[in-house]
Write a protein that holds these residues in place. Sequence first.
Motif, mmCIF file in Angstrom:
data_model
loop_
_atom_site.group_PDB
_atom_site.id
_atom_site.type_symbol
_atom_site.label_atom_id
_atom_site.label_comp_id
_atom_site.label_asym_id
_atom_site.label_seq_id
_atom_site.Cartn_x
_atom_site.Cartn_y
_atom_site.Cartn_z
ATOM 1 N N ASP A 61 11.664 26.968 -1.773
ATOM 2 C CA ASP A 61 12.837 26.225 -2.264
ATOM 3 C C ASP A 61 12.658 24.715 -2.167
ATOM 4 N N ASN A 62 11.523 24.282 -1.628
ATOM 5 C CA ASN A 62 11.250 22.848 -1.494
ATOM 6 C C ASN A 62 10.077 22.507 -2.407
ATOM 7 N N ASP A 63 10.368 22.066 -3.600
ATOM 8 C CA ASP A 63 9.342 21.908 -4.629
ATOM 9 C C ASP A 63 8.207 21.000 -4.186
ATOM 10 N N GLN A 64 8.538 19.867 -3.597
ATOM 11 C CA GLN A 64 7.496 18.913 -3.224
ATOM 12 C C GLN A 64 6.596 19.475 -2.134
ATOM 13 N N LEU A 65 7.209 20.046 -1.092
ATOM 14 C CA LEU A 65 6.426 20.627 -0.003
ATOM 15 C C LEU A 65 5.588 21.795 -0.509
ATOM 16 N N PHE A 66 6.198 22.624 -1.366
ATOM 17 C CA PHE A 66 5.481 23.779 -1.908
ATOM 18 C C PHE A 66 4.258 23.335 -2.700
ATOM 19 N N ALA A 67 4.411 22.324 -3.544
ATOM 20 C CA ALA A 67 3.297 21.849 -4.358
ATOM 21 C C ALA A 67 2.164 21.312 -3.480
ATOM 22 N N THR A 68 2.532 20.591 -2.439
ATOM 23 C CA THR A 68 1.514 20.037 -1.527
ATOM 24 C C THR A 68 0.751 21.154 -0.829
ATOM 25 N N LEU B 87 0.446 24.320 -1.778
ATOM 26 C CA LEU B 87 -0.315 25.135 -2.726
ATOM 27 C C LEU B 87 -1.622 24.432 -3.098
ATOM 28 N N LYS B 88 -1.559 23.105 -3.300
ATOM 29 C CA LYS B 88 -2.771 22.359 -3.610
ATOM 30 C C LYS B 88 -3.766 22.427 -2.449
ATOM 31 N N GLN B 89 -3.249 22.290 -1.230
ATOM 32 C CA GLN B 89 -4.131 22.369 -0.069
ATOM 33 C C GLN B 89 -4.799 23.740 0.039
ATOM 34 N N LEU B 90 -4.028 24.787 -0.230
ATOM 35 C CA LEU B 90 -4.572 26.145 -0.193
ATOM 36 C C LEU B 90 -5.696 26.293 -1.222
ATOM 37 N N LYS B 91 -5.448 25.827 -2.436
ATOM 38 C CA LYS B 91 -6.467 25.934 -3.484
ATOM 39 C C LYS B 91 -7.705 25.121 -3.122
ATOM 40 N N ASP B 92 -7.504 23.912 -2.622
ATOM 41 C CA ASP B 92 -8.637 23.048 -2.270
ATOM 42 C C ASP B 92 -9.488 23.678 -1.171
ATOM 43 N N ASP B 93 -8.839 24.273 -0.189
ATOM 44 C CA ASP B 93 -9.579 24.897 0.918
ATOM 45 C C ASP B 93 -10.436 26.053 0.417
ATOM 46 N N GLN B 94 -9.861 26.882 -0.451
ATOM 47 C CA GLN B 94 -10.610 28.027 -0.960
ATOM 48 C C GLN B 94 -11.747 27.574 -1.874
ATOM 49 N N ALA B 95 -11.476 26.585 -2.707
ATOM 50 C CA ALA B 95 -12.506 26.084 -3.618
ATOM 51 C C ALA B 95 -13.665 25.460 -2.845
ATOM 52 N N ALA B 96 -13.345 24.750 -1.762
ATOM 53 C CA ALA B 96 -14.397 24.130 -0.950
ATOM 54 C C ALA B 96 -15.330 25.186 -0.361
ATOM 55 N N LEU B 97 -14.771 26.289 0.114
ATOM 56 C CA LEU B 97 -15.594 27.375 0.649
ATOM 57 C C LEU B 97 -16.518 27.936 -0.433
ATOM 58 N N ILE C 46 0.866 32.551 -8.070
ATOM 59 C CA ILE C 46 1.713 32.168 -6.940
ATOM 60 C C ILE C 46 2.732 31.121 -7.387
ATOM 61 N N ASN C 47 2.282 30.164 -8.165
ATOM 62 C CA ASN C 47 3.168 29.096 -8.627
ATOM 63 C C ASN C 47 4.296 29.650 -9.492
ATOM 64 N N THR C 48 3.940 30.597 -10.359
ATOM 65 C CA THR C 48 4.943 31.208 -11.248
ATOM 66 C C THR C 48 5.964 32.012 -10.443
ATOM 67 N N GLU C 49 5.482 32.784 -9.472
ATOM 68 C CA GLU C 49 6.370 33.641 -8.684
ATOM 69 C C GLU C 49 7.310 32.835 -7.797
ATOM 70 N N SER C 50 6.918 31.594 -7.487
ATOM 71 C CA SER C 50 7.770 30.785 -6.607
ATOM 72 C C SER C 50 9.116 30.494 -7.240
ATOM 73 N N ALA C 51 9.166 30.526 -8.578
ATOM 74 C CA ALA C 51 10.435 30.272 -9.275
ATOM 75 C C ALA C 51 11.482 31.312 -8.912
ATOM 76 N N ASN C 52 11.045 32.527 -8.581
ATOM 77 C CA ASN C 52 11.958 33.600 -8.184
ATOM 78 C C ASN C 52 12.005 33.792 -6.673
ATOM 79 N N SER C 53 11.492 32.768 -5.955
ATOM 80 C CA SER C 53 11.475 32.806 -4.484
ATOM 81 C C SER C 53 10.748 34.039 -3.949
#
Length: 816
Positions: A77-84, A86-96, A120-127
Amino acid sequence: MQQQVQNIEFNASLNPLKQVEVTTNVHKFGGSSLANAACILRVVEIIKDNAKLNDFIVVSANGKTTDQLFELLESADNDQLFATQLKQLKDDQAALINELLDNNQAAQLLQQLTADIEFINTESANSFKQSRNDVLAFGELWSAKLLAAVLSQNVCKANAIDARKVLILDSGNNFQLNEQLSKTNITAEKLANQLNIFTGFIASDEQGNTQTLGRNGSDYSATIAAHLLNAQNVTLWTDVNGVYSADPRIVNTARKLFRLENSVAKELGRLGNPVLHANTLNPLTTHNIHLNVASSFAPQDSGTEIGAFGEIAKSEISVTHNNELIKIDSTEFDVKTLEQINTRFQPIYQCQNNTCIVISQQFADLALHYLQAQNITFSTLKVSLIAVVGYQVANRGEIKARFKRALKHTDIAQFVGSSNGHSLLAFFEHESSVELINKVHSQVTKDSRNIGLVIAGLGNIGKRFLEMLPQQLNRLPALENVHLVGLATSKKALINTDGIEVNQALELFQQDSLAYDNQLLLEWLSQHPYDELVLVDITPSEQFSNLYQAFFEQGIHVISANKCAGSSSTKAYNQLLNTQQLTGSQWLVNTTVGAGLPVNYAINDLLNSGDEINEVAGIFSGTLSWLFSNFDGSLAFSQLLQNALEQGFTEPDPRDDLSGLDVQRKLLILARLAGFELELTDIECQNLVPNSLIGLSTDEFLAQANLLDEYFADKLHEAKQQNGCLRYVARFSKTDSGYKAKVGLEILANDHAFANLTPCDNIFLLTTNWYQDNPLIIQGPGAGRDVTAGGLHSDLVNLCRELAVKTKEVEIKGIN
């Protein structure tokens, strides 16, 4: 690509061209074991060294990935925190992915990762109302695919399996496993001639919905898979190297439990042990499957093995605690409600009058919601637990008494034994303090260290040592935790990690011993599951003494009556001492000289007290003592020698005594103990066997032993003319230029201290700074079955007393 596995050699057992063994083992790697690229590369090496193609690999999500996914679900429910996040999650996996795989392999996984992140990003719209578990599943899916790709690139073909296609839960039956369907599925999904990488933590229900097995559920996934595959072993590779007698993070005297009986391990998991989890052991109960807990950070260390073991493993005691418990009280519980609670929420304790339950906080919300739905009135209270766990420990009076003494003067709320008898439970209405947990652990586990005893050499002295052992074990507290686990001769050995019945040891050896070589013996001993292993060497074998270096490297303690190692070359001797000190092994050699006489103790005590040894002299051979005490001219020397042989006073070949080598070795051992560095060849040695008799067989020598008579008759005549006697004497003395040392026949005055000995006696004279004018003399039997076996038992008792207070610093990376 920044880092890649370099120069990996194919393990023959992983080569697809090799025939695959029928048996299957399951290896599970936890999140901390797969936390980063370095950890994953270490896991690859562990798989190469420990797995084969028919094995099954179960993985958790990498590092903190599951925590990151939970955070995403909470921040939807917190768009800014969620985006941050999610990006960190993707970056961590991509780095590995980029760090471990070449471009082609990486591209495929990165494409899939992008699609998953978009989901994940799409599903967040429905919480995440319908897809919560689908999102949580990505951690294991990414981990399995990455490890499979790394293995395929560097070791052998690997196949990533989504456990949701295999493990089917019956939603109409409290999400119990549909075993038959799951067994069919795992057979279908498992590919031959490849390593199969299986996702932990996740499963599906019969409607195809993703379900999870709870936090730490990957261990449970591994044991379920082992059950379905009828596997032989399950190894949980984690960040600790075993299960301990308490949480080593707060009890620094906790010791590793090398073996745990199945039911005890299950009880530990039920009560909240940080390594074993409640459900992990359930799937193993219907098969004889062993569970091993090992460290991926120290794969060379012995871990904890869990299985069906004998009395030694059943004697283990441990202490566990849990500060995250909820007590629920109600007078409205009925049989049906309690059945549901026991099935769904795994209570740790249920009152005998059925008015209260104690459950873990992880089930609290679900349990309270269930009770409210049933319109049951209840009250709750936070409580804590300290538990003593062991096989039928509730029926072991002394342990129960110790636990109660440790709890004296505490505000304990309740003290009970578990219904299965494997634990004693103390509940408190506040958190259990670190001080109290340490006090309980100290009180109840103070004599629980298990010491394995191996005896090498079953001749006269070895048999006498065994005859004395049962009485020694029963009457001496220092030997309370000593277990006979091995017997060996020069050709056969019996090793039984569940213990050998001491009263039937020789009979069992005759029935069950196996041929062995030194390498096989070392392999057996390297796998020992004891806190300490003590080997008693009662052989005369130089070849066996050459194993001491390997024993010390493994931390095995040696009690030796064998003189070969102590009289080896200076280089070899010093290497043994250095290795022994480096590993903390003990080497007791008190029976190598003087049988049970305390000459070694005396030298050590004087040196440790600040004295210096200036001279060591004496008669060190019981055989030569007997011969020259009885040689008065009434019998020819050869006749006297034959009498000694017939009475068992000499070696089978008397030349072994007459050569002086035995005395020469003993003098070298004492000189080294006194702090001097010298070789055997530095000691002048008089061989009493003439050259003409040296190269003969034993029978030929005995037939011609009369050739000795003239020489000894002349020496006796010479001694009598001087009003003296003949004695074979060893002498070592410090000089201005170093030292002088020799062993040989001497004429001594009849009133000399060495002259008036009881036949077979040894005598030792020590001249020191403190004992100059009046040397210290130690005299007594220097040979014989009883005194030598007794001396070995003395060493064993002293060693065990020292080991009883020994503590090992616990090194851990953390606990999942």
